[in-house]
Design an enzyme around this catalytic site. Structure first.
Site, PDB file in Angstrom:
ATOM      1  N   HIS A   1     -51.091 108.249 106.384  1.00  0.00           N
ATOM      2  CA  HIS A   1     -51.619 107.097 107.110  1.00  0.00           C
ATOM      3  C   HIS A   1     -52.383 107.474 108.371  1.00  0.00           C
ATOM      4  O   HIS A   1     -52.866 106.584 109.074  1.00  0.00           O
ATOM      5  CB  HIS A   1     -50.478 106.147 107.477  1.00  0.00           C
ATOM      6  CG  HIS A   1     -49.757 105.587 106.294  1.00  0.00           C
ATOM      7  ND1 HIS A   1     -50.353 104.765 105.368  1.00  0.00           N
ATOM      8  CD2 HIS A   1     -48.473 105.747 105.876  1.00  0.00           C
ATOM      9  CE1 HIS A   1     -49.484 104.421 104.440  1.00  0.00           C
ATOM     10  NE2 HIS A   1     -48.335 105.012 104.721  1.00  0.00           N
TER      11      HIS A   1
ATOM     12  N   GLU B   1     -40.097 104.740  96.782  1.00  0.00           N
ATOM     13  CA  GLU B   1     -40.762 103.624  97.458  1.00  0.00           C
ATOM     14  C   GLU B   1     -41.118 102.466  96.534  1.00  0.00           C
ATOM     15  O   GLU B   1     -41.768 101.512  96.972  1.00  0.00           O
ATOM     16  CB  GLU B   1     -42.045 104.123  98.131  1.00  0.00           C
ATOM     17  CG  GLU B   1     -41.817 105.197  99.187  1.00  0.00           C
ATOM     18  CD  GLU B   1     -43.093 105.580  99.891  1.00  0.00           C
ATOM     19  OE1 GLU B   1     -43.275 105.139 101.042  1.00  0.00           O
ATOM     20  OE2 GLU B   1     -43.911 106.320  99.295  1.00  0.00           O
TER      21      GLU B   1
ATOM     22  N   ASP C   1     -42.381 100.314 102.206  1.00  0.00           N
ATOM     23  CA  ASP C   1     -43.054 100.106 100.925  1.00  0.00           C
ATOM     24  C   ASP C   1     -42.124  99.491  99.896  1.00  0.00           C
ATOM     25  O   ASP C   1     -42.514  98.576  99.159  1.00  0.00           O
ATOM     26  CB  ASP C   1     -43.602 101.434 100.403  1.00  0.00           C
ATOM     27  CG  ASP C   1     -45.020 101.693 100.886  1.00  0.00           C
ATOM     28  OD1 ASP C   1     -45.881 100.831 100.656  1.00  0.00           O
ATOM     29  OD2 ASP C   1     -45.260 102.745 101.497  1.00  0.00           O
TER      30      ASP C   1
END
Length: 251
Positions: A46, A151, A177
């Site tokens: 990210h 996730e 997530d």
């Protein structure tokens, strides 16, 4: 080669003290080591950094003797083991929902006979060839680690098989997530159930597991379930908190 503090903690049945870094802040590496952290989770999924910035941070990790675990933005085999050659102590891979994907990752980052990682031996991980070349592949397998993230609902359904894949050193539940996906589906179990199922699978296969924790209470809860890879603290929330608090002095 350098010994992994994360793996030493896991093998001793101890908690791995992890913190997160998402920006190029070399001083963070020194301070994390100084305050007793074992491992920095370097988030490239990210956050954006150049290759040279990543290499620099990994070198600082060796200088200050703290593990750096790279959360990779890619699944490309050669790029994955390049992070290890550049000095990463371990890799974290997001969204690993099947044992087949886990096996593919082991193949990429572990040397034979466990996987099929390419051999160079001239990186920081081998002290730039200033090591026993014959022992390097085994030492690399012994002192670098692979963590896969749980996730998705599919990953939870497959968690026992994923935990049992040889060469997977740890599972890491991503509550953000996973929680988001559970808002849009009803698999018949809750986020808390996912933690329980992960803990049970990892205990069965003697595989480490963990998750982010934001409070002392959460840390103790997960540690009581057997979690060893516990990430608490990071640069992003640190400067958010500082700015929020310091701005109040102007009021």
């Amino acid at each position: 080669m350098r010994k992994s503090k994360t793996l030493a903690r896991i093998r001793n049945g101890e908690t791995v003290r992890m913190c997160a870094l998402g920006h190029y802040i070399p001083a963070f590496v020194k301070h994390a080591a100084h305050f007793g952290y074992d491992c920095i989770w370097l988030d490239l999924e990210h956050r954006a950094m150049s290759d040279s910035q990543v290499q620099s941070l990994l070198a600082f990790g060796h200088l200050f003797d703290i593990d750096i675990m790279v959360r990779s933005p890619t699944l490309e085999k050669t790029k994955l083991y390049r992070y290890l050659e550049d000095g990463a102590a371990g890799l974290m891979i997001p969204h690993v929902s099947t044992p087949e994907k886990a096996k593919m990752l082991v193949d990429a980052v572990k040397f034979p006979p466990i996987g099929d990682r390419g051999l160079d031996g001239a990186g920081l991980d081998s002290d730039f060839l200033m090591c026993d070349a014959a022992l390097f592949p085994q030492n690399a397998n012994d002192e670098t680690f692979l963590v896969v993230q749980i996730e998705t609902p599919e990953a939870v359904e497959n968690v026992d098989a994923i935990a049992g894949v040889e060469g997977v050193d740890g599972l890491f539940v991503g509550p953000g997530d996973l929680g988001l996906r559970l808002q849009h589906t009803d698999p018949g179990w809750t986020l808390e159930d996912a933690f329980t199922r992960t803990a049970e699978a990892c205990k069965k296969h003697n595989t480490a597991w963990g998750t982010p924790v934001g409070t002392k209470e959460a840390l103790e809860l997960r540690r009581g379930q057997g979690a060893q890879l516990l990430a608490n603290g990071g640069d992003f929330r640190a400067f958010m908190s500082m700015l929020e608090q310091q701005s109040k002095q102007f009021d």
